[in-house]
Design an enzyme around this catalytic site. Structure first.
Site, PDB file in Angstrom:
ATOM      1  N   SER A  82       0.838  -1.200   0.000  1.00 51.28           N
ATOM      2  CA  SER A  82       0.000   0.000   0.000  1.00 51.28           C
ATOM      3  C   SER A  82       0.866   1.241   0.000  1.00 51.28           C
ATOM      4  O   SER A  82       1.968   1.239   0.574  1.00 51.28           O
ATOM      5  CB  SER A  82      -0.903   0.013   1.237  1.00 51.28           C
ATOM      6  OG  SER A  82      -1.576   1.252   1.355  1.00 51.28           O
TER       7      SER A  82
ATOM      8  N   TYR B 250      -1.040  -0.555  10.016  1.00 51.81           N
ATOM      9  CA  TYR B 250      -1.272  -0.875   8.612  1.00 51.81           C
ATOM     10  C   TYR B 250      -0.054  -0.519   7.756  1.00 51.81           C
ATOM     11  O   TYR B 250       0.404  -1.311   6.922  1.00 51.81           O
ATOM     12  CB  TYR B 250      -2.503  -0.127   8.138  1.00 51.81           C
ATOM     13  CG  TYR B 250      -2.923  -0.373   6.714  1.00 51.81           C
ATOM     14  CD1 TYR B 250      -3.640  -1.511   6.364  1.00 51.81           C
ATOM     15  CD2 TYR B 250      -2.642   0.556   5.707  1.00 51.81           C
ATOM     16  CE1 TYR B 250      -4.047  -1.731   5.052  1.00 51.81           C
ATOM     17  CE2 TYR B 250      -3.046   0.348   4.400  1.00 51.81           C
ATOM     18  CZ  TYR B 250      -3.748  -0.793   4.075  1.00 51.81           C
ATOM     19  OH  TYR B 250      -4.146  -0.998   2.777  1.00 51.81           O
TER      20      TYR B 250
ATOM     21  N   LYS C 129       2.312  -3.073   5.624  1.00 48.07           N
ATOM     22  CA  LYS C 129       2.421  -2.959   4.177  1.00 48.07           C
ATOM     23  C   LYS C 129       3.865  -2.723   3.730  1.00 48.07           C
ATOM     24  O   LYS C 129       4.299  -3.236   2.691  1.00 48.07           O
ATOM     25  CB  LYS C 129       1.511  -1.845   3.675  1.00 48.07           C
ATOM     26  CG  LYS C 129       0.022  -2.173   3.778  1.00 48.07           C
ATOM     27  CD  LYS C 129      -0.338  -3.454   3.053  1.00 48.07           C
ATOM     28  CE  LYS C 129      -1.826  -3.637   2.889  1.00 48.07           C
ATOM     29  NZ  LYS C 129      -2.174  -4.911   2.221  1.00 48.07           N
TER      30      LYS C 129
END
Length: 288
Positions: free
Chosen positions: A157, A171, A175
């Site tokens: 991401s 997160y 990622k």
């Protein structure tokens, strides 16, 4: 003949959003697909066998080949059973698409341990667990003289690579770890006939729409307009990377709207040197 004719693929998080579009495209292009989805919420809570089975029903109704899998790939055994199902149902494994993910956003000073652990488990451990069990199979095939022509596509991401996103330390860390893991895996698994790449997608999904500010960037198109931010617009890149003739490995691609960009990792932007031993005052003067 489709671009993925005869390929056997497992796709995680394939019950909704981008993963669902991957599964549908792979089946249209001739692949046999194991559609994995635990069926949890955005935050990874609960379970529902419905989404995976609904995608399988859609594929089969269109004449494709697919089976459902509702294992939790954040667990070692769940990932192993996913890989085993592909081999037992279809006779092998050619492609792994690691796509499953959740969000449990929070600022660092207030983040709970459970928020950190859950996101790292689904994203980073989940990617690795499926990759590890698939790699074991491919290594065994290679050593037996059946050199694979296999592909792994991981899902990173921009949150972890290009745009630090406040409130997503868990997160973003997961990622960024996936991107690094992709490069290491590409180096390790090439000898077994396995290519490994990653994508960093932006599309209109329940996860991105749950991220503050993202909905405004990806509004529904006006009637007659091309929907560049549809999840379906991500899948052709994944389909290409999964195809037998694709030579690409060890790359991370951002894909959003009408653009695909190859991303580069950390690199030197400024260097200071000394012929002697470092001194704090010298560093303080020269480093800024």
């Amino acid at each position: 003949m489709g671009a993925l004719e005869g390929r056997i693929a497992v796709i995680t998080g394939a019950g909704r959003g981008i993963g669902r579009e991957h599964a549908l495209l792979f089946a249209r292009e001739g692949a046999s697909v194991v559609v994995n989805d635990l069926g949890g919420s955005n935050t990874g809570e609960g379970a529902d066998t419905g989404p995976a089975h609904e995608v399988v029903d859609e594929i089969v109704a269109a004449g494709g080949k697919a089976v459902a899998n509702t294992q939790n790939i954040a667990t070692w055994d769940g990932a192993a059973r996913l890989v085993e199902q592909a081999i037992s149902e279809f006779g092998g494994l050619d492609v792994v698409v690691n796509n499953a993910g959740i969000l449990r956003d929070g600022f660092i000073a207030g983040m709970e341990e459970s928020q950190w652990d859950a996101v790292l488990a689904v994203h980073l451990k989940g990617h690795f667990s499926v990759l590890r069990h698939a790699a074991t199979y491919w290594k065994e095939q290679s050593k037996a003289g059946n050199q694979p022509n296999a592909a792994v596509i991981n899902t990173a991401s921009g949150s972890g690579l290009t745009i630090p996103n406040a409130g997503q330390v868990n997160y973003g860390a997961a990622k960024a770890g996936i991107a690094a893991m992709t490069l290491v895996a590409a180096e390790e698994l090439e000898r077994y006939g396995v290519r490994v790449n990653a994508i960093a997608p932006i599309a209109r999904t329940r996860l991105t729409l749950a991220t503050p500010g993202m909905g405004a960037l990806m509004g529904e198109p006006e009637e007659g307009e091309v929907d560049l931010f549809s999840p379906a617009n991500i899948s052709p890149l994944v389909g290409y990377l999964a195809s037998e003739k694709c030579p690409v490995t060890g790359k991370v691609f951002a894909v959003q709207g009408g653009a695909i960009s190859e991303l580069g990792g950390w690199h030197d932007v400024k260097t200071i040197e000394t012929d002697g031993l470092w001194e704090i005052d010298d560093i303080a003067v020269r480093l800024p």
